[in-house]
Design an enzyme around this catalytic site. Structure first.
Site, PDB file in Angstrom:
ATOM      1  N   LEU A  93     -34.378 -30.318 -62.835  1.00  0.00           N
ATOM      2  CA  LEU A  93     -34.525 -28.993 -63.440  1.00  0.00           C
ATOM      3  C   LEU A  93     -35.927 -28.781 -64.010  1.00  0.00           C
ATOM      4  O   LEU A  93     -36.292 -27.655 -64.332  1.00  0.00           O
ATOM      5  CB  LEU A  93     -33.489 -28.798 -64.551  1.00  0.00           C
ATOM      6  CG  LEU A  93     -32.038 -28.605 -64.114  1.00  0.00           C
ATOM      7  CD1 LEU A  93     -31.142 -28.407 -65.330  1.00  0.00           C
ATOM      8  CD2 LEU A  93     -31.900 -27.426 -63.168  1.00  0.00           C
ATOM      9  N   GLY A  94     -36.673 -29.872 -64.156  1.00  0.00           N
ATOM     10  CA  GLY A  94     -38.036 -29.731 -64.661  1.00  0.00           C
ATOM     11  C   GLY A  94     -38.188 -30.047 -66.131  1.00  0.00           C
ATOM     12  O   GLY A  94     -38.942 -29.367 -66.838  1.00  0.00           O
ATOM     13  N   CYS A 131     -58.885 -44.623 -52.210  1.00  0.00           N
ATOM     14  CA  CYS A 131     -58.238 -45.936 -52.154  1.00  0.00           C
ATOM     15  C   CYS A 131     -58.082 -46.401 -50.697  1.00  0.00           C
ATOM     16  O   CYS A 131     -59.052 -46.780 -50.066  1.00  0.00           O
ATOM     17  CB  CYS A 131     -56.902 -45.891 -52.890  1.00  0.00           C
ATOM     18  SG  CYS A 131     -56.210 -47.528 -53.229  1.00  0.00           S
ATOM     19  N   HIS A 138     -58.645 -43.916 -58.064  1.00  0.00           N
ATOM     20  CA  HIS A 138     -57.783 -42.740 -57.907  1.00  0.00           C
ATOM     21  C   HIS A 138     -58.235 -41.654 -58.884  1.00  0.00           C
ATOM     22  O   HIS A 138     -57.647 -41.485 -59.970  1.00  0.00           O
ATOM     23  CB  HIS A 138     -56.323 -43.106 -58.189  1.00  0.00           C
ATOM     24  CG  HIS A 138     -55.681 -43.912 -57.110  1.00  0.00           C
ATOM     25  ND1 HIS A 138     -54.985 -43.347 -56.062  1.00  0.00           N
ATOM     26  CD2 HIS A 138     -55.647 -45.248 -56.901  1.00  0.00           C
ATOM     27  CE1 HIS A 138     -54.531 -44.305 -55.256  1.00  0.00           C
ATOM     28  NE2 HIS A 138     -54.920 -45.466 -55.739  1.00  0.00           N
ATOM     29  N   GLU A 141     -57.723 -38.608 -58.904  1.00  0.00           N
ATOM     30  CA  GLU A 141     -56.733 -37.548 -59.139  1.00  0.00           C
ATOM     31  C   GLU A 141     -56.011 -37.728 -60.469  1.00  0.00           C
ATOM     32  O   GLU A 141     -55.513 -36.757 -61.053  1.00  0.00           O
ATOM     33  CB  GLU A 141     -55.716 -37.494 -57.991  1.00  0.00           C
ATOM     34  CG  GLU A 141     -54.779 -38.681 -57.865  1.00  0.00           C
ATOM     35  CD  GLU A 141     -55.301 -39.786 -56.951  1.00  0.00           C
ATOM     36  OE1 GLU A 141     -54.478 -40.551 -56.404  1.00  0.00           O
ATOM     37  OE2 GLU A 141     -56.537 -39.888 -56.804  1.00  0.00           O
TER      38      GLU A 141
END
Length: 557
Positions: A15-16, A381, A519, A521
């Site tokens: 549901l978040g 990576c 990484h 991100e």
């Protein structure tokens, strides 16, 4: 004691809760409060590091090298607090801690039980992670009614009893489905979910009701009546097309004010300043350009495995009001059908991290296509390792070059475990034994020094940067001189100069070709972006413009 907001979920999973909790945290932070967040996961794994991405999605990495649930990525994208291993706790870690104490004799021969020993350890971990902040949000993984989450729910019930309603409140996220055949929203699942919570001693203070459309007042009053929650604390959490709109949506319903009032934080909280979030939403709603980026991976059917990556690409576009359209490509499809079929219509190619030999040759082919066709390439990576292997084979003339992860008998192990190539004599050591998957990775934030005059240095704008790592295999320094002589640029090394961190191609030979072992991100946020992703999207825009110019000339001709 730090005031706590416990976030639970009911009816169904997905549901978040993480997004809802992070959005509330963002508003509280915008009110000048020092906020932290924590995730309690009910699975027995000590951490998700060895779990399949198909089952669990992305493994997020913190500065201190913890492998955590992907919700910590949501937390760090919404608030500026940097989290650590203390902010991600699993049932497995709790039991591991308790068993270790029992073996040491810490319990003085007592019978060790779920209550009080397991619940006490959960409470200790919560206190340790949340100390020193104005407010903390603690998300309980799973769905109310699951057997495995009961110790966590019992622990937070005890905390509320011990500290009182001004130091601990419960926010429950539930589902109010719309039944199309009846043309009605149905509140019964929410009523039953709250009933389940109350049966174990937890009365929600706030309800977030997830639905396709805003809750009508009549349904809000009905839910409030049957759940014993004040009507103004029944919050409508509708489906939105952009997760970064959620802080504004929740603030408009007064959720943050309810929290401030209940936890007596008015003397610390100022009016919410959401201009940064409004700017993020405006940039996403009103782009001036659009680019297509290919993501060539091996888990593309389960895109949660690349959650931070997808968000970082969007963030890179936000900095220049550019919508980034992602084209997810299974690397094995490139192996079967060739790179041109899949990559000829994109403006940039990104090859992300991964493990194992499945699909690796497709990643190598993607790097080759980008290099030979002048398409902007960003390797992360495993994407860097694929680019190194491709360059070694096709430019440096090292036939059969590979990573020892995929071919232990390769004649040119340009990528390998450090123990395979770094020895006292400088000779390559061939190891046949398998390494422990859970204990041999380079993890967490590590600094690197960037070479002057490189694309990487231009993008970062400084010499020393820190990025988070999660990998086992490294660039083999025994091939450093060979590949540099063949034209490969080593643009960054670890701070002690022993490990290659970034590679690129000279801009005289390629407009934008860069790959990193880390990484990046994991450090990208919608408000700030990340210099590598911003630069990559900008390069994709330029490639698109140049391609459009060529097509126009050809049409005129």
């Amino acid at each position: 004691m730090t005031p706590l907001i416990f976030v639970t979920g009911g009816v169904v999973s997905s549901l978040g809760k993480g997004i809802a909790a992070a959005s509330l945290a963002a508003i509280l932070e915008a009110r000048g409060l020092r906020v932290t967040m924590m995730k309690l996961d009910p699975y027995i794994n000590v951490d998700p590091g060895t779990m399949s991405p198909f089952q669990h999605g992305e493994v997020y990495v913190t500065d201190d090298g913890a492998e955590t649930d992907l919700d910590l990525g949501h937390y760090e994208r919404f608030v500026r607090t940097r989290l650590s291993r203390r902010n991600s706790i699993t049932t497995g870690r709790i039991y591991e801690n308790v068993i270790r104490k029992e073996r040491r004799g810490d319990y003085l021969g007592a019978t060790v039980q779920v209550i009080p020993h397991i619940t006490d350890e959960i409470k200790r971990c919560i206190d340790e992670a949340t100390a020193g902040f104005d407010v903390a949000l603690v998300e309980i993984g799973g769905t109310v009614g699951d057997i495995e989450s009961l110790p966590f729910l019992e622990a937070i019930r005890q905390i509320r009893t011990e500290r009182g309603a001004e130091k601990a409140i419960f926010m429950h996220l539930t589902l109010v489905p719309f039944i199309a055949a009846a043309g009605e929203l149905k509140t019964k699942p929410t009523q039953h979910s709250v009933k389940e919570l109350r049966s174990i001693g937890i009365q929600p203070d706030i309800l977030l009701c997830r639905s396709e459309q805003p809750l009508p007042d009549v349904e809000r009053r009905k839910i409030a009546l049957f759940t014993n929650v004040p009507e103004n604390a029944v919050i409508s959490a509708i489906d939105l097309d952009n997760i970064y709109k959620i802080p504004g949506w929740l603030h408009a319903q007064g959720l943050d004010q309810i929290v401030v009032d209940r936890l007596k934080l008015a003397d610390k909280a100022r009016p919410a300043e959401l201009s940064e979030w409004n700017a993020v939403v405006d940039a996403m709603e009103h782009p001036v350009d659009e680019v297509a980026i290919a993501v060539v991976g091996k888990y593309v059917d389960h895109q949660d495995a690349y959650k931070s990556l997808a968000e970082a690409l969007k963030h890179g576009g936000l900095r220049q009001r550019t919508r980034v359209r992602l084209k997810w490509i299974e690397s094995q499809d490139i192996e079967r059908e060739g790179a041109a079929k899949w990559l000829s219509d994109v403006h940039g190619i990104l090859v992300p991290g991964g493990f194992g030999d499945r699909g690796f040759e497709g990643k190598v082919a993607a790097a080759q296509y980008a290099r030979e066709h002048g398409v902007p390439y960003f390797g992360i990576c495993y994407g860097m390792q694929a680019a190194v292997v491709e360059y070694a084979r096709n430019v440096a003339g090292l036939s059969g070059a590979n990573s020892t992860e995929n071919d232990r008998n390769t004649p040119h192990p340009v990528i390998g475990l450090i123990t395979e190539w770094r020895t006292a004599t400088g000779e390559i050591e061939r190891r046949s034994e398998a390494s422990d998957l859970g204990g041999t990775m380079r993890l967490g934030l590590q600094e690197q020094r960037i070479k002057a005059g490189t694309l990487a240095r231009e993008l970062y704008g400084r010499e020393v940067v820190g990025e988070r790592h999660r990998h086992r295999y490294e660039f083999n320094n025994r091939y450093l001189a060979t590949l540099e002589d063949a034209g490969l640029v080593i643009s960054a090394k670890s701070i002690d100069e022993t490990l290659v961190e970034m590679i690129e191609l000279p801009r005289s030979r390629h407009p934008w070709f860069l790959a990193c072992q880390a990484h990046p991100e994991f450090l990208s946020t919608p408000r700030d972006g990340h210099p590598l992703f911003v630069g990559f999207v900008r390069a994709a825009r330029e490639h698109k413009a140049q391609a459009g110019g060529r097509l126009l000339k050809e049409a005129k001709a």
